[in-house]
Scaffold this active site. Sequence first.
Site, mmCIF file in Angstrom:
data_model
loop_
_atom_site.group_PDB
_atom_site.id
_atom_site.type_symbol
_atom_site.label_atom_id
_atom_site.label_comp_id
_atom_site.label_asym_id
_atom_site.label_seq_id
_atom_site.Cartn_x
_atom_site.Cartn_y
_atom_site.Cartn_z
ATOM 1 N N TYR A 57 3.323 9.201 -11.496
ATOM 2 C CA TYR A 57 2.356 8.541 -10.607
ATOM 3 C C TYR A 57 1.426 7.599 -11.378
ATOM 4 C CZ TYR A 57 -1.125 7.867 -6.946
ATOM 5 O OH TYR A 57 -1.993 7.303 -6.030
ATOM 6 N N ASN A 108 0.803 -1.227 0.000
ATOM 7 C CA ASN A 108 0.000 0.000 0.000
ATOM 8 C C ASN A 108 0.839 1.282 0.000
ATOM 9 O OD1 ASN A 108 -2.526 1.660 0.748
ATOM 10 N ND2 ASN A 108 -1.123 2.039 2.460
HETATM 11 P P1 NAD Z 1 -0.612 8.697 2.755
HETATM 12 O O1 NAD Z 1 0.354 9.679 2.232
HETATM 13 O O2 NAD Z 1 -1.542 9.095 3.847
HETATM 14 O O3 NAD Z 1 0.153 7.366 3.202
HETATM 15 C C1 NAD Z 1 1.194 6.827 2.426
HETATM 16 C C2 NAD Z 1 1.882 5.738 3.211
HETATM 17 O O4 NAD Z 1 2.983 5.290 2.423
HETATM 18 C C3 NAD Z 1 2.435 6.232 4.539
HETATM 19 O O5 NAD Z 1 2.184 5.272 5.546
HETATM 20 C C4 NAD Z 1 3.935 6.337 4.284
HETATM 21 O O6 NAD Z 1 4.706 6.012 5.423
HETATM 22 C C5 NAD Z 1 4.154 5.294 3.203
HETATM 23 N N1 NAD Z 1 5.320 5.658 2.413
HETATM 24 C C6 NAD Z 1 5.454 6.721 1.587
HETATM 25 N N2 NAD Z 1 6.715 6.765 1.110
HETATM 26 C C7 NAD Z 1 7.375 5.709 1.640
HETATM 27 C C8 NAD Z 1 8.700 5.226 1.542
HETATM 28 N N3 NAD Z 1 9.639 5.847 0.816
HETATM 29 N N4 NAD Z 1 9.034 4.116 2.225
HETATM 30 C C9 NAD Z 1 8.127 3.477 2.980
HETATM 31 N N5 NAD Z 1 6.853 3.890 3.141
HETATM 32 C C10 NAD Z 1 6.490 4.999 2.465
HETATM 33 O O7 NAD Z 1 -1.400 8.208 1.487
HETATM 34 P P2 NAD Z 1 -2.723 7.359 1.244
HETATM 35 O O8 NAD Z 1 -3.657 8.246 0.558
HETATM 36 O O9 NAD Z 1 -3.160 6.613 2.448
HETATM 37 O O10 NAD Z 1 -2.145 6.370 0.118
HETATM 38 C C11 NAD Z 1 -1.976 4.996 0.308
HETATM 39 C C12 NAD Z 1 -1.957 4.344 -1.059
HETATM 40 O O11 NAD Z 1 -3.184 4.620 -1.727
HETATM 41 C C13 NAD Z 1 -0.855 4.851 -1.991
HETATM 42 O O12 NAD Z 1 -0.326 3.766 -2.715
HETATM 43 C C14 NAD Z 1 -1.597 5.788 -2.934
HETATM 44 O O13 NAD Z 1 -0.957 5.899 -4.170
HETATM 45 C C15 NAD Z 1 -2.936 5.101 -3.025
HETATM 46 N N6 NAD Z 1 -4.049 5.958 -3.442
HETATM 47 C C16 NAD Z 1 -4.513 6.957 -2.648
HETATM 48 C C17 NAD Z 1 -5.589 7.719 -3.080
HETATM 49 C C18 NAD Z 1 -6.170 8.805 -2.248
HETATM 50 O O14 NAD Z 1 -7.092 9.484 -2.718
HETATM 51 N N7 NAD Z 1 -5.732 9.024 -1.021
HETATM 52 C C19 NAD Z 1 -6.171 7.472 -4.327
HETATM 53 C C20 NAD Z 1 -5.662 6.460 -5.108
HETATM 54 C C21 NAD Z 1 -4.602 5.704 -4.652
#
Ligand code: NAD
Length: 255
Positions: free
Chosen positions: A163, A98
């Site tokens: 992305y 994730n």
């Molecule tokens: P967020 O930024 O709140 O959390 C991201 C997580 O990834 C965090 O726990 C962070 O510690 C971890 N992370 C980031 N860079 C890292 C690294 N270099 N090493 C280890 N861990 C790392 O984001 P979110 O919105 O909860 O996103 C989670 C997933 O969902 C991601 O893959 C994102 O692409 C995907 N996503 C999110 C959305 C949205 O609307 N929030 C939409 C589509 C996809």
Amino acid sequence: MQNGNVFSSLKDKVVIVTGGTRGIGFETVQAFLAQGSKVALFGSREETVAQALEKLAVINPSYTVRGYHPDLSNPEEIEKTVSEIKREFGGIDVLINNAGVSDNCSIYDYERDHFNDVMTINLRSVFEMSKAVAPIMRDKKKGVILNTSSMVSLYAQRIGSAYPTSKFAVNGLTKSLARELGKDGIRVNAVAPGIIETDMVAALDQNTVKSLASGIPLQILGKPQDIANAFLFLASDMSSYITGAVISVDGGFVG
Ligand code: NAD
């Protein structure tokens, strides 16, 4: 016909959640713990992992959850951490890839390292984690790998091309591994979230968010719990005949 808790197959399962410290990942960790799973929570820093564990201990001190902060760009560290989890928990049943970073850089401004950094976390780490965990699941003839894709893996986005590129590739990796690992009892699926209310979305320009929200038939942004629910379903035996799927959880967004 199922009776009682439809996710009862998740009890005592060992689940890795990368990016588990906040947002979708933290909600997912809580959802699995609430089903009686044992969770290995990954975060990028020792400090944020410790904070997440503290929050979980307040919610329920009897949860079985441990924290790890391997560098996801380092395959050796990934291998080492996965071996440690196998030793400590006695196996690995579910991997949820994730962790991810967003991107809003124009192609005119890209520095090569930035493009690579996005691909390393969003794509390469998914491959390396899967590579480390698959042999453990093969030994048991059962396992589930789940990846967080994105709606931009279907529609792309106006700016920040690394992305969507990474997420298109995550879908390709999901489908390829599903074909390769099915014979070993390992299912591989992805969830493609729409716009979910997390820090990642809060960091976006609000006009961009508004214009995206206007394309959502359900007319509301998603919640991290909506994605966690999809992961519960895809990890449980309720989805035992589903593999190679990219499930959209996006309020019906149509691009
Ligand atoms: P967020 O930024 O709140 O959390 C991201 C997580 O990834 C965090 O726990 C962070 O510690 C971890 N992370 C980031 N860079 C890292 C690294 N270099 N090493 C280890 N861990 C790392 O984001 P979110 O919105 O909860 O996103 C989670 C997933 O969902 C991601 O893959 C994102 O692409 C995907 N996503 C999110 C959305 C949205 O609307 N929030 C939409 C589509 C996809």
